[in-house]
Enzyme design. Sequence first.
Site, PDB file in Angstrom:
ATOM      1  N   HIS A 154       5.261   1.634  -4.207  1.00  0.00           N
ATOM      2  CA  HIS A 154       4.924   0.274  -3.779  1.00  0.00           C
ATOM      3  C   HIS A 154       3.450   0.062  -3.454  1.00  0.00           C
ATOM      4  CE1 HIS A 154       5.389   1.945   0.292  1.00  0.00           C
ATOM      5  NE2 HIS A 154       4.670   0.913   0.701  1.00  0.00           N
ATOM      6  N   GLU A 189      -2.052  -1.288  -5.134  1.00  0.00           N
ATOM      7  CA  GLU A 189      -2.941  -1.749  -4.060  1.00  0.00           C
ATOM      8  C   GLU A 189      -3.991  -0.718  -3.673  1.00  0.00           C
ATOM      9  OE1 GLU A 189      -1.486  -3.010  -0.050  1.00  0.00           O
ATOM     10  OE2 GLU A 189      -0.212  -4.311  -1.249  1.00  0.00           O
ATOM     11  N   ASP A 190      -3.598   0.540  -3.665  1.00  0.00           N
ATOM     12  CA  ASP A 190      -4.408   1.569  -3.011  1.00  0.00           C
ATOM     13  C   ASP A 190      -4.921   2.691  -3.906  1.00  0.00           C
ATOM     14  OD1 ASP A 190      -3.956   0.200  -0.640  1.00  0.00           O
ATOM     15  OD2 ASP A 190      -2.259   1.448  -0.068  1.00  0.00           O
TER      16      ASP A 190
END
Length: 180
Positions: A54, A58-59
Amino acid sequence: MDLYQRALKIAIEAHKGQIRKHDGSPYVAHPIMVGRILERTGFSEVIVAAGLTHDVLEDTPITEPELRVLLGDAVVDIVTAVSEDQSLEWEARKEKYVSTVVAAGESAWAVSVADKIHNAQDFITFHAIAGPACWSVFNRDKVKKIWFEKLVHAELRKVWQHPLLDTYATLIETLESLAD
């Protein structure tokens, strides 16, 4: 290698060397725990794989097209729904996150809530060790952090009735009771 194993391998490799900002622990423990929450709650392999990955978009440097090749559209559609738009200011980013998650459906709701549950559990444990100073690791203060958690919960409660939401509500109450 099945979907679960591929997702786990991606999470481990993608988050290698990353640490949790509040306590310095290896970051990969977080997506693994999110996956475990989803697995224990009886969600499908696709949803568990999305939980494991997840935070990858984003990271980490992995791109959405790369992740689609590795895990398929069903998983990545969930991951994109629970990924924040980093180009926005904090409050706008959080509001957009909530509206995107709510619109995305039950798979995204499950991953989002499992993520929030693990974050809250982890933070409560850290607060017991480090005390009120631990609130300073966030981009906003306790009031804003609680505002966001309550917003996620309230909006999802309108569309979903699931025991994970009850767990999340209890954790929000605990977060609210912690000293700041």
